[in-house]
Design an enzyme around this catalytic site. Sequence first.
Site, PDB file in Angstrom:
ATOM      1  N   ASP A   1       0.813  -1.217   0.000  1.00  0.00           N
ATOM      2  CA  ASP A   1       0.000   0.000   0.000  1.00  0.00           C
ATOM      3  C   ASP A   1       0.847   1.268   0.000  1.00  0.00           C
ATOM      4  O   ASP A   1       2.015   1.258   0.391  1.00  0.00           O
ATOM      5  CB  ASP A   1      -0.920   0.021   1.234  1.00  0.00           C
ATOM      6  CG  ASP A   1      -0.117  -0.051   2.529  1.00  0.00           C
ATOM      7  OD1 ASP A   1       0.786  -0.903   2.613  1.00  0.00           O
ATOM      8  OD2 ASP A   1      -0.385   0.757   3.446  1.00  0.00           O
ATOM      9  N   GLU A   2       0.233   2.329  -0.464  1.00  0.00           N
ATOM     10  CA  GLU A   2       0.728   3.701  -0.314  1.00  0.00           C
ATOM     11  C   GLU A   2       2.201   3.882  -0.694  1.00  0.00           C
ATOM     12  O   GLU A   2       2.987   4.416   0.082  1.00  0.00           O
ATOM     13  CB  GLU A   2       0.528   4.164   1.140  1.00  0.00           C
ATOM     14  CG  GLU A   2      -0.916   4.226   1.532  1.00  0.00           C
ATOM     15  CD  GLU A   2      -1.116   4.689   2.972  1.00  0.00           C
ATOM     16  OE1 GLU A   2      -1.966   5.553   3.180  1.00  0.00           O
ATOM     17  OE2 GLU A   2      -0.446   4.181   3.875  1.00  0.00           O
TER      18      GLU A   2
HETATM   19  C1  TNX Z   1      -3.769   3.820   5.783  1.00  0.00           C
HETATM   20  S1  TNX Z   1      -4.795   1.108   5.382  1.00  0.00           S
HETATM   21  C2  TNX Z   1      -2.787   2.874   5.878  1.00  0.00           C
HETATM   22  C3  TNX Z   1      -2.042   2.715   7.126  1.00  0.00           C
HETATM   23  C4  TNX Z   1      -2.472   3.708   8.161  1.00  0.00           C
HETATM   24  C5  TNX Z   1      -3.968   3.835   8.110  1.00  0.00           C
HETATM   25  C6  TNX Z   1      -4.553   4.684   9.185  1.00  0.00           C
HETATM   26  C7  TNX Z   1      -3.459   0.978   4.706  1.00  0.00           C
HETATM   27  C8  TNX Z   1      -3.264  -0.163   3.849  1.00  0.00           C
HETATM   28  N1  TNX Z   1      -2.544   1.934   4.924  1.00  0.00           N
HETATM   29  O1  TNX Z   1      -0.657   2.813   6.892  1.00  0.00           O
HETATM   30  O2  TNX Z   1      -2.041   3.276   9.400  1.00  0.00           O
HETATM   31  O3  TNX Z   1      -4.336   4.358   6.872  1.00  0.00           O
HETATM   32  O4  TNX Z   1      -5.940   4.594   9.199  1.00  0.00           O
END
Ligand code: TNX
Length: 549
Positions: free
Chosen positions: A363-364
């Site tokens: 993710d991200e």
């Molecule tokens: C998004 S959910 C993220 C996390 C954070 C979260 C906080 C996801 C796959 N990545 O790194 O902790 O939001 O709500």
Amino acid sequence: MVRQSAWGVIVAVLALATCARAPKPKAPQGPAPVATPAPAPSAPVSSPRPPVLPALVPLPALIEAGRGNGFTITPKTLIIGRSGGPEVRRVALMLSELCRRSTGVLPAVPAAALAPDAAGEGGLIELAIDPQQSALGAEGYDLTISSDGIRLAAAAPAGLFYGVQTLRQLLPYWGEYEAVMFQRPRPATIPALHIRDVPRYPWRGAMLDVARHFFSVDEVKRFVDLLALHKMNRLHLHLADDQGWRIEIKKWPALTAKGGLTEVGGGPGGFYAQAQYAELEAYAADRFITIVPEIDMPGHINAAMASYPELNCNGQAPPVFTGTDVGFSALCVDKDVTYRFIDDVLTEIAAMTKGPYFHMGGDEVKTLTPEQYRAFVERVQTIVAAHGKQMIGWDEVAATTLLPTSIVQHWRPDAAHGELGRAPHLILSPGNRAYLDMKYDRDTALGLNWAGLIPVKTAYDWDPATLVPEAPASAVLGVEAPLWTETLANMRDVEFLAMPRLAAIAELGWSPVQPRDWEQFRVRLGAQGPRWTALGINFYRAPEIPWRH
Ligand code: TNX
């Protein structure tokens, strides 16, 4: 087939619906649920209600009133395992201990098989693995409580365990206190009922982020207990992120020696030695819970990059990180050492885990090109498969070419539905419904709000079968409630955000869509108050829930 009993039978789940609603449109369902049988045609319409409606969470697929006044546990009650090996005996012993705590009576669990017609003077509680119950699958159970005794049958031990969790919620709540000393036995009567119950989905999980804040083995066990009480069967552990690496990897010791000793806010962090992880695995397995280990990559990886300079493209280790930003770190996807590192981590984690899954995060990632990201995920997928595990990734991985065994975990409310619809398998964790770290309302001190506020009704009132209309029903494995811990320092905080929403998500995963209903859920949930209090759970007393005291 679901047995139809006498005319006095009612479908108590319908009676439980204190506020009946127009039927929802029929949605495609997960693995074959047990149909709620219609009353026989000549049954009188106004069947007597059972005197007390059971307040069970999650709601069973079928509840019928039974005959008689219920079963009373006395000092003469026996619990026997009719068939099945040590697992059945273990579940029988758990039930015996639950009975002791709530009545002061410890039912004997004879080790030797009793004759089939042997009934103790105090009645039998019979636990049976019954091959004729194969329609219940690996997790369903059939529970009949009458004045003569209790019979709990299942096709496999997990079903017996879930049946025992149902009995647990039917026993007096004070059985949840650990230190009760009874001056004299306090017999308890369990209402006469027939329950036939099968989960809607095979994946009923929660995630605990032990990377942003570290939680000890005992704390994680306490979280496991919450899952077990609600018939959940997956514990996803987010074991590595920018702020900490939490699992010992013997070949790369600095991951924990350096990367394990930080957390959000600058606290001491911590990590699980492999023996401790094995202890967690065993504790979860005893409760029929599979642990899903996640090492988030290629992003969310600063703790590893700070521990090993060679994982960085410039060969320089960045400082450790104790803030809450996301998206800034990424493995050097062009270096061979990166894949040697991943392979080594997989080797040790695969050996440590009983379950078939490995979650690679994904993710991200804000610092790689889409091409780099895609090539990375596909290469990691091959490594995961070579270690005999099924890959799971957050929904960004849906943009890559996935193996038929791979699983996508949907989290972004605005994720591209077309891609999700093509995912081989889906776990549903929509951020605006299932994220336990979102605040309940504007006044909630803990938690975040990037996906919105999530009051209990928002967490409960949705149907996993229709969330991603593009996904075939057969692709949806179930639901999972993630709990990210940027703002949570201890178990009291964890429990405050998890409960009661964890129970809501558990019910979405277990109970058939009909006759699930918010109004009656609220009442059943409120009835858990004394039990949760006895367990010492720091649950949020949501004002819209009629909590019993
Ligand atoms: C998004 S959910 C993220 C996390 C954070 C979260 C906080 C996801 C796959 N990545 O790194 O902790 O939001 O709500």
